[in-house]
Design an enzyme around this catalytic site. Structure first.
Site, PDB file in Angstrom:
ATOM      1  N   PRO A  14       0.849  -1.185   0.000  1.00  0.00           N
ATOM      2  CG  PRO A  14       0.066  -0.997   2.196  1.00  0.00           C
ATOM      3  CD  PRO A  14       0.800  -1.916   1.268  1.00  0.00           C
ATOM      4  CG  MET A  15       3.662   2.394  -1.624  1.00  0.00           C
ATOM      5  SD  MET A  15       4.955   2.329  -2.880  1.00  0.00           S
ATOM      6  CE  MET A  15       4.222   1.263  -4.098  1.00  0.00           C
ATOM      7  CB  CYS A  97       1.648   4.526   8.614  1.00  0.00           C
ATOM      8  SG  CYS A  97       2.043   6.109   7.841  1.00  0.00           S
ATOM      9  CE  LYS A 136       3.424  -2.278   4.476  1.00  0.00           C
ATOM     10  NZ  LYS A 136       3.830  -0.931   4.895  1.00  0.00           N
ATOM     11  CG  ASN A 209       7.415  -3.856   3.071  1.00  0.00           C
ATOM     12  OD1 ASN A 209       7.307  -2.906   3.835  1.00  0.00           O
ATOM     13  ND2 ASN A 209       7.535  -3.689   1.764  1.00  0.00           N
ATOM     14  N   GLY A 231       7.376  -2.431  -2.478  1.00  0.00           N
ATOM     15  CA  GLY A 231       6.746  -1.126  -2.541  1.00  0.00           C
ATOM     16  C   GLY A 231       7.319  -0.299  -3.676  1.00  0.00           C
TER      17      GLY A 231
HETATM   18  C1  LIG Z   1       5.022   7.027  -1.223  1.00  0.00           C
HETATM   19  C2  LIG Z   1       4.789   5.968  -0.162  1.00  0.00           C
HETATM   20  C3  LIG Z   1       3.543   5.855   0.421  1.00  0.00           C
HETATM   21  C4  LIG Z   1       3.327   4.865   1.400  1.00  0.00           C
HETATM   22  N1  LIG Z   1       2.075   4.711   1.917  1.00  0.00           N
HETATM   23  C5  LIG Z   1       1.819   3.671   2.763  1.00  0.00           C
HETATM   24  C6  LIG Z   1       0.497   3.365   3.173  1.00  0.00           C
HETATM   25  O1  LIG Z   1      -0.481   3.998   2.744  1.00  0.00           O
HETATM   26  N2  LIG Z   1       0.323   2.314   4.039  1.00  0.00           N
HETATM   27  C7  LIG Z   1       1.377   1.559   4.489  1.00  0.00           C
HETATM   28  O2  LIG Z   1       1.182   0.621   5.273  1.00  0.00           O
HETATM   29  N3  LIG Z   1       2.645   1.814   4.096  1.00  0.00           N
HETATM   30  C8  LIG Z   1       2.867   2.829   3.223  1.00  0.00           C
HETATM   31  N4  LIG Z   1       4.135   3.021   2.748  1.00  0.00           N
HETATM   32  C9  LIG Z   1       5.210   2.093   3.139  1.00  0.00           C
HETATM   33  C10 LIG Z   1       5.275   0.952   2.111  1.00  0.00           C
HETATM   34  O3  LIG Z   1       4.090   0.199   2.129  1.00  0.00           O
HETATM   35  C11 LIG Z   1       6.469   0.024   2.408  1.00  0.00           C
HETATM   36  O4  LIG Z   1       6.294  -0.521   3.695  1.00  0.00           O
HETATM   37  C12 LIG Z   1       7.799   0.766   2.353  1.00  0.00           C
HETATM   38  O5  LIG Z   1       7.880   1.586   1.191  1.00  0.00           O
HETATM   39  C13 LIG Z   1       8.971  -0.213   2.364  1.00  0.00           C
HETATM   40  O6  LIG Z   1       8.905  -1.075   1.252  1.00  0.00           O
HETATM   41  P1  LIG Z   1       9.854  -0.841  -0.060  1.00  0.00           P
HETATM   42  O7  LIG Z   1      11.245  -0.695   0.447  1.00  0.00           O
HETATM   43  O8  LIG Z   1       9.630  -2.069  -0.885  1.00  0.00           O
HETATM   44  O9  LIG Z   1       9.372   0.418  -0.711  1.00  0.00           O
HETATM   45  C14 LIG Z   1       4.379   4.005   1.807  1.00  0.00           C
HETATM   46  C15 LIG Z   1       5.629   4.147   1.182  1.00  0.00           C
HETATM   47  C16 LIG Z   1       5.843   5.105   0.208  1.00  0.00           C
HETATM   48  C17 LIG Z   1       7.191   5.187  -0.464  1.00  0.00           C
END
Ligand SMILES: Cc1cc2nc3c(=O)[nH]c(=O)nc-3n(C[C@H](O)[C@H](O)[C@H](O)COP(=O)(O)O)c2cc1C
Length: 309
Positions: A14-15, A97, A136, A209, A231
């Site tokens: 989720p992002m 978060c 999460k 993750n 992500g």
């Molecule tokens: C732009 C952005 C928005 C994100 N929004 C959320 C979110 O809405 N909910 C959530 O649980 N994590 C959110 N995250 C965290 C990601 O889900 C993930 O845990 C984090 O980016 C690490 O994974 P990665 O290294 O593969 O990017 C967000 C990350 C980014 C970069």
């Protein structure tokens, strides 16, 4: 009553500001199997009742998870019920978060400090819906990882009905100036701790993750955990998922070329019902389809110029 077991091997995180319906449509042209998530949605936003457009799903988006942020069991249960009515396959509880907005509301990673409340929230959602309720979380709500506290949290949550835990493999610093981005770039990843959790809780689905960028890393993590979640890599390089249906699910996918993905995607966003959505929001997911290819940035500029005319 919903059970929390639903462990897809590969998921796209989720992002906020990224994994909207347009991004999900793009990813479905590339992979029909990986698990997709919404952006996080807070319970006040969902309960206000003005999110019909954001919550609506297309049939092609399945399997798709609605991620909820909140801290009130009743509100979360009501929101989960709404999610189930919209047809989501799963509800995911955001306990990870670290953003300022989440801290002010006492949502997200702050909840790791009150495991009993988290378990009450999980229990209320599981009672409310017949789809899996997952979570999460992070390894810690500080920069120190306390495995005893983490085991206790996971035990309480699993007894309440959550059987799948996506674990962002780092702690958190909840101080002024420590944005989610700073937390991601300045705190180390601790994959071994996530592997340890899967070993200690073999009956649970542990999804790792954080920081995964390529196939060899995915294969390595899958030796130790039931699933992985990507992500930023998915956003920066969506086409890397093109072989995933056959590699990880033994299923044939569309195997569309980049060019075909591009034209099908453009056909989709040009539809009448999306005319009110700003063009840049609709185009954004497509901009990285040529990631790593020569002339990717020229292609991007030309696409923007052509579509924004
Ligand atoms: C732009 C952005 C928005 C994100 N929004 C959320 C979110 O809405 N909910 C959530 O649980 N994590 C959110 N995250 C965290 C990601 O889900 C993930 O845990 C984090 O980016 C690490 O994974 P990665 O290294 O593969 O990017 C967000 C990350 C980014 C970069």
């Amino acid at each position: 009553m919903g059970s929390g077991m639903s462990c897809n091997i590969i998921s796209i995180a989720p992002m906020l500001g990224m994994t909207n319906q347009f991004f999900r449509y793009l990813m479905r042209l590339i992979s029909q199997q990986v698990l997709l998530y919404t952006e996080m949605v807070t319970t006040p936003a969902i309960l206000r009742g003005d999110m019909r457009d954001e919550l609506s799903l297309l049939t092609c988006e399945h399997p798709v998870v609605l991620q909820l942020a909140g801290n009130d069991p009743k509100h979360l249960a009501q929101s989960a019920r709404i999610g189930a009515e919209y047809g989501y396959d799963e509800i995911n509880f955001n306990v990870g978060c670290p953003s300022h907005r989440m801290q002010v509301a006492d949502f997200g990673v702050c909840l790791m400090r009150t495991p009993e409340t988290v378990a009450d929230c999980v229990n209320a959602m599981c009672e409310a819906v017949n789809i899996p309720v997952t979570a999460k979380i992070r390894l810690s709500d500080t920069d120190k990882i306390d495995m005893v506290a983490l085991y206790r949290l996971i035990k309480l949550m699993s007894c309440a009905g959550c059987q799948t835990f996506v674990i962002h493999a780092r702690g958190t610093i909840l101080k002024k100036g420590w944005t989610p981005k700073a937390n991601r770039s300045r705190l180390p990843l601790a994959y071994e701790k996530v592997y340890q959790l899967q070993q200690s809780f073999p009956q649970l689905g542990i999804v790792l993750n954080g920081g995964i960028t390529d196939l060899s890393q995915i294969n390595e993590h899958l030796q130790h955990t039931a699933g992985v979640m990507l992500g930023r890599a998915a956003y920066k390089n969506p086409y890397m998922f093109k072989d995933f249906d056959s590699l990880f699910y033994q299923k044939k996918s569309n195997m569309y070329s980049r060019e075909t993905v591009k034209s099908l995607y453009l056909d989709h966003i040009h539809q009448h019902q999306y005319r009110h959505v700003p063009m840049m929001i609709k185009l954004k997911p497509l901009l990285h389809i040529y990631h790593g290819e020569p002339h990717a940035s020229t292609w991007c500029q030309q696409l923007i110029a052509a579509e924004m005319r």
